[in-house]
Each structure stands twice: as structure tokens, then as C-alpha cells.
Design an enzyme around this catalytic site. Structure first.
Site, short mmCIF file in Angstrom:
data_model
loop_
_atom_site.label_atom_id
_atom_site.label_comp_id
_atom_site.label_asym_id
_atom_site.label_seq_id
_atom_site.Cartn_x
_atom_site.Cartn_y
_atom_site.Cartn_z
CB SER A 194 -0.88 -0.01 1.25
OG SER A 194 -1.40 1.27 1.49
CD GLU B 132 -2.22 5.33 4.88
OE1 GLU B 132 -1.75 5.25 6.02
OE2 GLU B 132 -2.71 6.36 4.43
CE1 TYR C 124 -4.30 -1.51 5.26
CE2 TYR C 124 -3.11 0.44 4.53
CZ TYR C 124 -3.75 -0.76 4.24
OH TYR C 124 -3.84 -1.18 2.94
#
Ligand code: GDD
Length: 305
Positions: free
Chosen positions: A112, A114, A135
Site C-alpha cells: 500500500s 500508506e 495499518y
């Protein structure tokens, strides 16, 4: 969302597709719809190592797409333990099961954007990882495990670092679907306002249907290689509101209010992918723009709500 579009793509290429499906008490139409293209549903959970071993022992798969995750960033702040267990231990379980029972399989892992946190945009494969949420940390640990297993055990295992990707069947808690749903409900006079958090965050939003193509292409690549996948464009949440409400001739400022309950303890301010390697080494490119993505989401929402 990704499982649905990926199964659809693989069926169009004459694959036999098995989906690992976590048991769930409720059956609602949207959840059922995502199974439309599966030849077989296999009951299981990536947190259960024993089940994964049994599955890989009993089947002779060519490709494995590991998409299972607790994928809602906000939730990872309120429940970091299950996020870690599903995203990181889950990935380790998949890797160990493959190492022991299916070492010739090609593995795609869903990493990801992120993981980049607030590193300056555009972010590329060699941008440092500085995650800002449990996360992001869980996805980074999983990404490193995949890399480590590739190097240690010579597995064909690679990760796609995917930037935000949306679609008409995106989960309702994610900001794009929340905005589209609300704009349609307001237009249909069923709702009066929309409460959001940080409108200034910027994201590189693409269409999930394009991104599953990249997943598949990565597993056809000569060598297992990690790629950054995005559109290369970045827009704010405010822009997304503006375009969506504008579609109905409405000014979002008359309906959107900012509510602190949707702010996160730490925010990722701007994501924008450097997609040069995806374009030139992988040969993938997105077909959707933000505006065609929004139009697709609105059409579905209008007809199904
Ligand atoms: N969900 C949500 N709800 N987000 C809001 C809201 C709101 O009411 N208001 C503002 N936002 C902002 C968030 O603070 C964030 O900056 C941005 O909208 C996008 O939030 P999400 O749609 O929840 O997605 P995300 O960027 O946190 O994470 C998604 O993209 C990642 C890739 O970058 C998820 O799909 C992750 O699983 C994925 O890895």
C-alpha cells in the site's frame, strides 16, 4: 472490491478461480455479488495457518493473489491488534504455507501507498517508507516479509504498492464511496448533509478495474519485481467533493460539514505515484481519469439506491 474485479479479469482469460472466503454470519446482496466470478469458494481465514497449509497441500495452484486485509486505515487506530494479526501475521502465514507446500506458485501481495507516509510526492519504489498508521506499519512489515522470502527461498513473490483505487462497489466507509453515496442521497432528497474529516488530504485515486490488470501483469513478468501502481495525478478530498456534487449541479459547500470525529490521530497528507516503471517496465497504464471514475461510481449509485 479487488477480489471481484480480479476474478472477473481471470475468468475472461479462462482461468479457474478459487476464492478464500472468510465465514460471515450475514449475507447481504453486495457481499454475495463479489463472489459472482468464483468457480469455488474455499472457507478459510489468512490468520489460520493450518487451513492455509491444508489448502496448498490439496490444490496445485499456478498463481496466488494475496489481497486479504483489514484495509481501513482509520480502523487500524482503534483496533491495531487485529490489523496486525490479519495484515502481517496473515501474510507470514501465506508465505510459510507456500514455502512448505507450493514453492513453485507465483505470489502477488497487496502492499500500500500508506507505507510512504508523509514522504514528499511523487512517491516511487525507492522512496523511504515512513508509515503513519498501524495499518501502514502492518503493510510495510508484510511487504518486507515478502521481499525477504523472495530473496531467502527463491520464491516468485512480489508486491504491488497500490495507491488508492476505487469503484462502484468500494466499501462504504472509504471517503470516495461515502461522498458519492451522500451526493446521490441528497439529490434524491433522502439526506441533508455530509459529515467528513480532513478535506485537505490529497490522494492519487484510480479505478480498481485498471489496478487488477496490473496485479495480473506483475505475475506474468519475467522476474518477480515490486511495482508502484497509481495514476500519477493527485487531488484533494475537497476536489472529489466538488466534482461529485458538481455532477448534479450542486455546490458541495452547501452540504459538506467538517466533523473532528473523522480526523485521524496522524494523517498522510499527499499521495501521488511515480508510475514511470509501471508504464515502461511493466507496460501497464490506467484507462480511467478521476472524472470517469466518479461518473462510473455515480451511475451505479444512482441506479442502485
Ligand atoms: N474514510 C474517510 N471518511 N476518510 C475521510 C473522511 C471520512 O469521513 N473525511 C476525510 N477523509 C480523508 C482521510 O483522512 C484520508 O486522508 C482520505 O480521506 C482517504 O481516506 P480513505 O478513503 O479511508 O482511504 P485511505 O487513503 O486512508 O486508505 C486507502 O488507500 C490506501 C492506499 O493509499 C485504503 O484503501 C487502504 O486500504 C489503501 O492501502
Amino acid at each position: 472490491q479487488d477480489g471481484y474485479y480480479l476474478a472477473k479479469l481471470l475468468k475472461s482469460k479462462n482461468y479457474t478461480v478459487h476464492g478464500l472466503v472468510r465465514r460471515s454470519a450475514g449475507r447481504h446482496a453486495e457481499r454475495e455479488r463479489v463472489f459472482e466470478y468464483l468457480d469455488e469458494r474455499i472457507a478459510g481465514d489468512v490468520t489460520d495457518f493450518g487451513t492455509l497449509c491444508r489448502i496448498f497441500e490439496q490444490h496445485d495452484y499456478d498463481e496466488v493473489y494475496h489481497l486479504a486485509a483489514q484495509s481501513f486505515v482509520a480502523e487500524s487506530f482503534s483496533d491495531p491488534f487485529s490489523t496486525w494479526k490479519i495484515n502481517t501475521v496473515g501474510t507470514l502465514n501465506v508465505l510459510e504455507a507456500i514455502r512448505h507446500f507450493a514453492p513453485n506458485v507465483r505470489l502477488y501481495n497487496a502492499a500500500s501507498s500508506e507505507m510512504f507516509g508523509n514522504e514528499p510526492a511523487p512517491q516511487a519504489i525507492n522512496t523511504p517508507f515512513m508509515p503513519r498508521s498501524p495499518y501502514g506499519v502492518s503493510k510495510l512489515a508484510a511487504y518486507q516479509l515478502v521481499k525477504n522470502y523472495r530473496e531467502s527461498y527463491n520464491l516468485y513473490a512480489c508486491s504491488g504498492i497500490l495507491f488508492n483505487h476505487e469503484s462502484p462497489i468500494r466499501g462504504e466507509q472509504f471517503v470516495t464511496r461515502k461522498i458519492v453515496k451522500a451526493a446521490v442521497a441528497i439529490k434524491k432528497k433522502r439526506q441533508k448533509e455530509l459529515r467528513l474529516g480532513n478535506l485537505n488530504a490529497m490522494r492519487d485515486w484510480g479505478h480498481a478495474e485498471d489496478y487488477v490488470q496490473a496485479m495480473h501483469m506483475m505475475l506474468q513478468h519475467a522476474r518477480p519485481t515490486d511495482f508502484v501502481i497509481g495514476t500519477g495525478k493527485t487531488y484533494s478530498i475537497r476536489d472529489f467533493c466538488l466534482y461529485t456534487f458538481d455532477h448534479f449541479g450542486m455546490n458541495y459547500e452547501n452540504y459538506v460539514t467538517v466533523s473532528p470525529e473523522y480526523y485521524r490521530p496522524a494523517e498522510v497528507n499527499q499521495l501521488q505515484a511515480d508510475i514511470q516503471p509501471a508504464l515502461f517496465d511493466l507496460g501497464w497504464q490506467p484507462t480511467h481519469t478521476l472524472k470517469t471514475l466518479i461518473a462510473d461510481m455515480i451511475t451505479y449509485e444512482w441506479n442502485n439506491s
